[in-house]
Design a protein around this motif. Structure first.
Motif, PDB file in Angstrom:
ATOM      1  N   THR A   1       0.819  -1.207   0.000  1.00 18.75           N
ATOM      2  CA  THR A   1       0.000   0.000   0.000  1.00 18.75           C
ATOM      3  C   THR A   1       0.858   1.264   0.000  1.00 18.75           C
ATOM      4  N   MET A   2       1.902   1.285   0.828  1.00 19.51           N
ATOM      5  CA  MET A   2       2.704   2.498   0.941  1.00 19.51           C
ATOM      6  C   MET A   2       3.643   2.697  -0.239  1.00 19.51           C
ATOM      7  N   ALA A   3       4.305   1.635  -0.660  1.00 20.28           N
ATOM      8  CA  ALA A   3       5.279   1.767  -1.750  1.00 20.28           C
ATOM      9  C   ALA A   3       4.601   1.999  -3.096  1.00 20.28           C
ATOM     10  N   SER A   4       3.539   1.261  -3.383  1.00 15.72           N
ATOM     11  CA  SER A   4       2.870   1.426  -4.675  1.00 15.72           C
ATOM     12  C   SER A   4       2.222   2.791  -4.794  1.00 15.72           C
ATOM     13  N   ALA A   5       1.678   3.309  -3.690  1.00 20.06           N
ATOM     14  CA  ALA A   5       1.078   4.653  -3.709  1.00 20.06           C
ATOM     15  C   ALA A   5       2.134   5.706  -4.023  1.00 20.06           C
ATOM     16  N   GLY A   6       3.290   5.600  -3.383  1.00 26.59           N
ATOM     17  CA  GLY A   6       4.369   6.548  -3.648  1.00 26.59           C
ATOM     18  C   GLY A   6       4.853   6.473  -5.084  1.00 26.59           C
ATOM     19  N   LEU A   7       4.996   5.251  -5.596  1.00 31.50           N
ATOM     20  CA  LEU A   7       5.502   5.075  -6.955  1.00 31.50           C
ATOM     21  C   LEU A   7       4.530   5.639  -7.989  1.00 31.50           C
ATOM     22  N   VAL A   8       3.236   5.368  -7.822  1.00 34.90           N
ATOM     23  CA  VAL A   8       2.237   5.853  -8.769  1.00 34.90           C
ATOM     24  C   VAL A   8       2.205   7.381  -8.794  1.00 34.90           C
ATOM     25  N   CYS A   9       2.238   7.998  -7.615  1.00 33.91           N
ATOM     26  CA  CYS A   9       2.185   9.466  -7.552  1.00 33.91           C
ATOM     27  C   CYS A   9       3.466  10.092  -8.109  1.00 33.91           C
ATOM     28  N   TRP A  10       4.605   9.448  -7.894  1.00 33.60           N
ATOM     29  CA  TRP A  10       5.851   9.970  -8.469  1.00 33.60           C
ATOM     30  C   TRP A  10       5.820   9.892  -9.990  1.00 33.60           C
ATOM     31  N   LEU A  11       5.357   8.774 -10.529  1.00 38.11           N
ATOM     32  CA  LEU A  11       5.286   8.625 -11.985  1.00 38.11           C
ATOM     33  C   LEU A  11       4.347   9.666 -12.593  1.00 38.11           C
ATOM     34  N   ALA A  12       3.252   9.969 -11.882  1.00 34.78           N
ATOM     35  CA  ALA A  12       2.307  10.964 -12.382  1.00 34.78           C
ATOM     36  C   ALA A  12       2.883  12.377 -12.315  1.00 34.78           C
ATOM     37  N   ALA A  13       3.667  12.662 -11.261  1.00 36.82           N
ATOM     38  CA  ALA A  13       4.209  14.014 -11.064  1.00 36.82           C
ATOM     39  C   ALA A  13       5.522  14.249 -11.784  1.00 36.82           C
ATOM     40  N   ARG A  14       6.176  13.195 -12.226  1.00 37.92           N
ATOM     41  CA  ARG A  14       7.533  13.291 -12.767  1.00 37.92           C
ATOM     42  C   ARG A  14       7.692  14.300 -13.914  1.00 37.92           C
ATOM     43  N   PRO A  15       6.772  14.343 -14.891  1.00 40.95           N
ATOM     44  CA  PRO A  15       6.961  15.322 -15.980  1.00 40.95           C
ATOM     45  C   PRO A  15       6.983  16.765 -15.492  1.00 40.95           C
ATOM     46  N   TRP A  16       6.191  17.067 -14.455  1.00 41.90           N
ATOM     47  CA  TRP A  16       6.128  18.442 -13.947  1.00 41.90           C
ATOM     48  C   TRP A  16       7.280  18.753 -13.011  1.00 41.90           C
ATOM     49  N   LEU A  17       7.835  17.737 -12.355  1.00 41.06           N
ATOM     50  CA  LEU A  17       8.998  17.966 -11.495  1.00 41.06           C
ATOM     51  C   LEU A  17      10.182  18.470 -12.316  1.00 41.06           C
ATOM     52  N   ALA A  18      10.272  18.024 -13.551  1.00 39.86           N
ATOM     53  CA  ALA A  18      11.396  18.415 -14.407  1.00 39.86           C
ATOM     54  C   ALA A  18      11.255  19.830 -14.952  1.00 39.86           C
ATOM     55  N   LYS A  19      10.067  20.440 -14.843  1.00 39.30           N
ATOM     56  CA  LYS A  19       9.850  21.760 -15.434  1.00 39.30           C
ATOM     57  C   LYS A  19      10.426  22.893 -14.584  1.00 39.30           C
ATOM     58  N   GLY A  20      10.529  22.681 -13.286  1.00 40.05           N
ATOM     59  CA  GLY A  20      11.068  23.720 -12.418  1.00 40.05           C
ATOM     60  C   GLY A  20      10.032  24.759 -12.045  1.00 40.05           C
ATOM     61  N   GLY A  21      10.466  25.734 -11.224  1.00 36.13           N
ATOM     62  CA  GLY A  21       9.603  26.837 -10.839  1.00 36.13           C
ATOM     63  C   GLY A  21       8.359  26.395 -10.094  1.00 36.13           C
ATOM     64  N   ARG A  22       7.264  27.129 -10.364  1.00 31.95           N
ATOM     65  CA  ARG A  22       6.003  26.850  -9.673  1.00 31.95           C
ATOM     66  C   ARG A  22       5.471  25.465 -10.022  1.00 31.95           C
ATOM     67  N   ALA A  23       5.680  25.027 -11.271  1.00 26.83           N
ATOM     68  CA  ALA A  23       5.203  23.701 -11.677  1.00 26.83           C
ATOM     69  C   ALA A  23       5.820  22.612 -10.810  1.00 26.83           C
TER      70      ALA A  23
ATOM     71  N   ALA B   1       3.733  19.601   2.186  1.00 18.12           N
ATOM     72  CA  ALA B   1       4.629  20.721   2.482  1.00 18.12           C
ATOM     73  C   ALA B   1       6.069  20.248   2.659  1.00 18.12           C
ATOM     74  N   VAL B   2       6.262  19.136   3.367  1.00 15.62           N
ATOM     75  CA  VAL B   2       7.607  18.596   3.575  1.00 15.62           C
ATOM     76  C   VAL B   2       8.229  18.179   2.242  1.00 15.62           C
ATOM     77  N   THR B   3       7.447  17.558   1.392  1.00 20.00           N
ATOM     78  CA  THR B   3       7.951  17.107   0.092  1.00 20.00           C
ATOM     79  C   THR B   3       8.367  18.285  -0.775  1.00 20.00           C
ATOM     80  N   VAL B   4       7.591  19.356  -0.754  1.00 19.91           N
ATOM     81  CA  VAL B   4       7.960  20.562  -1.515  1.00 19.91           C
ATOM     82  C   VAL B   4       9.304  21.095  -1.048  1.00 19.91           C
ATOM     83  N   ALA B   5       9.479  21.215   0.265  1.00 24.57           N
ATOM     84  CA  ALA B   5      10.724  21.763   0.816  1.00 24.57           C
ATOM     85  C   ALA B   5      11.926  20.914   0.420  1.00 24.57           C
ATOM     86  N   VAL B   6      11.806  19.601   0.538  1.00 22.64           N
ATOM     87  CA  VAL B   6      12.935  18.714   0.239  1.00 22.64           C
ATOM     88  C   VAL B   6      13.219  18.685  -1.260  1.00 22.64           C
TER      89      VAL B   6
END
Length: 208
Positions: free
Chosen positions: A106-128, A179-184
Protein backbone atom coordinates in the motif's frame (compact mmCIF):
# COMPACT_ATOMS: atom_id res chain seq x y z
CA UNK A 1 -1.09 3.67 8.10
CA UNK A 2 0.14 0.29 9.33
CA UNK A 3 -2.55 -2.36 9.78
CA UNK A 4 -2.17 -4.59 12.81
CA UNK A 5 -1.85 -8.38 12.80
CA UNK A 6 -4.96 -10.55 12.77
CA UNK A 7 -7.23 -7.98 11.12
CA UNK A 8 -7.25 -8.73 7.39
CA UNK A 9 -8.68 -11.75 5.59
CA UNK A 10 -6.38 -14.37 4.08
CA UNK A 11 -6.98 -13.46 0.40
CA UNK A 12 -6.16 -9.81 1.11
CA UNK A 13 -2.92 -10.82 2.84
CA UNK A 14 -1.94 -13.05 -0.10
CA UNK A 15 -2.67 -10.29 -2.62
CA UNK A 16 -0.59 -7.86 -0.57
CA UNK A 17 2.37 -10.22 -0.48
CA UNK A 18 2.11 -10.81 -4.23
CA UNK A 19 2.22 -7.08 -5.00
CA UNK A 20 5.01 -6.49 -2.47
CA UNK A 21 7.12 -9.37 -3.79
CA UNK A 22 6.79 -8.14 -7.37
CA UNK A 23 7.69 -4.59 -6.37
CA UNK A 24 10.66 -5.67 -4.27
CA UNK A 25 11.96 -7.86 -7.08
CA UNK A 26 11.78 -5.03 -9.62
CA UNK A 27 13.18 -2.56 -7.09
CA UNK A 28 16.22 -4.72 -6.32
CA UNK A 29 16.85 -5.26 -10.01
CA UNK A 30 16.77 -1.52 -10.68
CA UNK A 31 18.72 -0.53 -7.56
CA UNK A 32 22.05 0.95 -8.57
CA UNK A 33 25.06 0.40 -6.30
CA UNK A 34 25.45 4.17 -6.15
CA UNK A 35 21.96 4.36 -4.61
CA UNK A 36 22.69 2.04 -1.69
CA UNK A 37 23.75 4.77 0.74
CA UNK A 38 20.84 6.99 -0.28
CA UNK A 39 18.40 4.07 -0.02
CA UNK A 40 19.72 3.21 3.46
CA UNK A 41 19.39 6.81 4.61
CA UNK A 42 15.83 7.13 3.30
CA UNK A 43 14.84 3.77 4.78
CA UNK A 44 16.09 5.05 8.14
CA UNK A 45 14.10 8.28 7.71
CA UNK A 46 10.97 6.25 6.93
CA UNK A 47 11.69 4.00 9.93
CA UNK A 48 11.89 6.94 12.34
CA UNK A 49 9.01 8.95 10.87
CA UNK A 50 6.53 6.08 11.01
CA UNK A 51 7.49 5.14 14.56
CA UNK A 52 5.92 8.40 15.75
CA UNK A 53 2.28 7.38 15.35
CA UNK A 54 -1.19 7.75 16.79
CA UNK A 55 -3.15 4.46 17.13
CA UNK A 56 -6.53 4.50 15.37
CA UNK A 57 -8.55 1.27 15.60
CA UNK A 58 -6.73 -1.53 13.75
CA UNK A 59 -4.44 1.04 12.09
CA UNK A 60 -2.61 4.23 13.01
CA UNK A 61 -1.77 7.71 11.73
CA UNK A 62 1.81 8.91 11.13
CA UNK A 63 4.10 10.57 8.62
CA UNK A 64 4.90 8.26 5.71
CA UNK A 65 7.32 10.00 3.30
CA UNK A 66 6.48 7.43 0.62
CA UNK A 67 6.16 10.03 -2.13
CA UNK A 68 9.60 11.43 -1.34
CA UNK A 69 11.15 7.96 -1.23
CA UNK A 70 9.69 7.12 -4.62
CA UNK A 71 10.87 10.44 -6.12
CA UNK A 72 14.46 9.65 -5.13
CA UNK A 73 14.56 5.85 -5.33
CA UNK A 74 11.93 5.00 -7.92
CA UNK A 75 11.10 1.28 -7.78
CA UNK A 76 13.77 0.84 -5.09
CA UNK A 77 11.27 2.43 -2.69
CA UNK A 78 9.71 -1.04 -2.41
CA UNK A 79 12.74 -2.79 -0.83
CA UNK A 80 13.56 0.31 1.26
CA UNK A 81 10.06 0.43 2.76
CA UNK A 82 9.98 -3.35 3.19
CA UNK A 83 13.24 -3.39 5.19
CA UNK A 84 12.03 -0.53 7.41
CA UNK A 85 8.71 -2.25 8.12
CA UNK A 86 10.46 -5.57 8.78
CA UNK A 87 12.77 -3.97 11.34
CA UNK A 88 9.84 -2.24 13.02
CA UNK A 89 7.96 -5.53 13.25
CA UNK A 90 10.95 -7.46 14.62
CA UNK A 91 12.33 -4.81 16.98
CA UNK A 92 9.15 -3.11 18.21
CA UNK A 93 6.32 -5.53 17.28
CA UNK A 94 4.89 -2.65 15.25
CA UNK A 95 2.64 -3.81 12.45
CA UNK A 96 3.54 -7.48 12.16
CA UNK A 97 5.08 -10.11 9.91
CA UNK A 98 1.98 -11.55 8.26
CA UNK A 99 0.72 -8.06 7.43
CA UNK A 100 4.12 -6.93 6.14
CA UNK A 101 3.23 -7.58 2.51
CA UNK A 102 0.05 -5.47 2.60
CA UNK A 103 1.70 -2.59 4.46
CA UNK A 104 4.62 -2.58 2.01
CA UNK A 105 2.34 -2.81 -1.03
CA UNK A 106 0.00 0.00 0.00
CA UNK A 107 2.70 2.50 0.94
CA UNK A 108 5.28 1.77 -1.75
CA UNK A 109 2.87 1.43 -4.67
CA UNK A 110 1.08 4.65 -3.71
CA UNK A 111 4.37 6.55 -3.65
CA UNK A 112 5.50 5.08 -6.96
CA UNK A 113 2.24 5.85 -8.77
CA UNK A 114 2.19 9.47 -7.55
CA UNK A 115 5.85 9.97 -8.47
CA UNK A 116 5.29 8.62 -11.98
CA UNK A 117 2.31 10.96 -12.38
CA UNK A 118 4.21 14.01 -11.06
CA UNK A 119 7.53 13.29 -12.77
CA UNK A 120 6.96 15.32 -15.98
CA UNK A 121 6.13 18.44 -13.95
CA UNK A 122 9.00 17.97 -11.49
CA UNK A 123 11.40 18.42 -14.41
CA UNK A 124 9.85 21.76 -15.43
CA UNK A 125 11.07 23.72 -12.42
CA UNK A 126 9.60 26.84 -10.84
CA UNK A 127 6.00 26.85 -9.67
CA UNK A 128 5.20 23.70 -11.68
CA UNK A 129 7.80 21.76 -9.69
CA UNK A 130 6.51 23.07 -6.36
CA UNK A 131 2.90 22.19 -7.20
CA UNK A 132 3.93 18.76 -8.51
CA UNK A 133 5.99 18.05 -5.38
CA UNK A 134 3.08 19.03 -3.12
CA UNK A 135 0.64 16.88 -5.08
CA UNK A 136 3.11 14.00 -4.99
CA UNK A 137 3.55 14.12 -1.21
CA UNK A 138 -0.14 14.82 -0.58
CA UNK A 139 -1.32 12.22 -3.05
CA UNK A 140 1.06 9.46 -2.01
CA UNK A 141 -0.34 9.46 1.52
CA UNK A 142 -3.88 9.82 0.22
CA UNK A 143 -3.59 6.89 -2.18
CA UNK A 144 -1.94 4.77 0.53
CA UNK A 145 -4.79 5.63 2.90
CA UNK A 146 -7.34 4.69 0.24
CA UNK A 147 -5.59 1.37 -0.43
CA UNK A 148 -5.34 0.63 3.29
CA UNK A 149 -9.01 1.49 3.77
CA UNK A 150 -9.89 -0.73 0.81
CA UNK A 151 -8.03 -3.65 2.41
CA UNK A 152 -10.05 -3.18 5.59
CA UNK A 153 -13.33 -2.85 3.67
CA UNK A 154 -12.61 -5.97 1.59
CA UNK A 155 -12.08 -7.97 4.77
CA UNK A 156 -15.60 -7.30 6.06
CA UNK A 157 -18.41 -4.77 6.28
CA UNK A 158 -17.78 -4.37 10.01
CA UNK A 159 -14.49 -2.63 9.20
CA UNK A 160 -15.98 -0.13 6.73
CA UNK A 161 -16.60 2.60 9.38
CA UNK A 162 -13.01 2.18 10.62
CA UNK A 163 -11.75 2.40 7.04
CA UNK A 164 -13.60 5.70 6.52
CA UNK A 165 -12.28 7.06 9.82
CA UNK A 166 -8.73 6.07 8.89
CA UNK A 167 -9.05 7.85 5.56
CA UNK A 168 -10.41 11.05 7.13
CA UNK A 169 -7.75 11.04 9.86
CA UNK A 170 -4.99 11.17 7.26
CA UNK A 171 -6.12 14.46 5.72
CA UNK A 172 -3.90 16.58 8.05
CA UNK A 173 -0.99 14.18 7.43
CA UNK A 174 -1.46 14.59 3.68
CA UNK A 175 -1.12 18.37 3.99
CA UNK A 176 2.02 18.07 6.14
CA UNK A 177 3.57 15.53 3.78
CA UNK A 178 2.85 17.79 0.83
CA UNK A 179 4.63 20.72 2.48
CA UNK A 180 7.61 18.60 3.57
CA UNK A 181 7.95 17.11 0.09
CA UNK A 182 7.96 20.56 -1.52
CA UNK A 183 10.72 21.76 0.82
CA UNK A 184 12.94 18.71 0.24
CA UNK A 185 12.37 18.56 -3.53
CA UNK A 186 13.11 22.26 -4.00
CA UNK A 187 16.29 21.93 -1.95
CA UNK A 188 17.52 18.83 -3.77
CA UNK A 189 16.66 20.35 -7.15
CA UNK A 190 19.13 23.16 -6.36
CA UNK A 191 21.98 21.17 -4.84
CA UNK A 192 21.69 17.60 -6.20
CA UNK A 193 19.10 17.39 -8.99
CA UNK A 194 20.45 14.00 -10.04
CA UNK A 195 18.91 12.52 -6.89
CA UNK A 196 15.51 13.45 -8.28
CA UNK A 197 16.45 12.18 -11.74
CA UNK A 198 16.37 15.76 -13.02
CA UNK A 199 18.78 17.28 -15.57
CA UNK A 200 21.75 19.07 -14.04
CA UNK A 201 21.49 22.84 -13.79
CA UNK A 202 24.35 24.83 -15.44
CA UNK A 203 25.81 25.59 -11.99
CA UNK A 204 25.63 22.00 -10.83
CA UNK A 205 27.00 20.78 -14.14
CA UNK A 206 29.96 23.11 -13.73
CA UNK A 207 30.71 21.73 -10.28
CA UNK A 208 30.46 18.16 -11.62
Amino acid sequence: MHISEGVLAGPVLVAGWAVAAAGIGIGLKKLDEKQLVTASFLAAAFFVASLIHVPLGPGNVHLVLNGLLAAILGWAAFPAIFVSLLLQAVLFQYGGLTILGVNTATMASAGLVCWLAARPWLAKGGRARAVAAFCMGFGAVGVAAVLTSACLALTGEALVPTAMLLLAAHLPVMLIEGAVTVAVVQFLARVQPELLHLPLSPTAAGRA
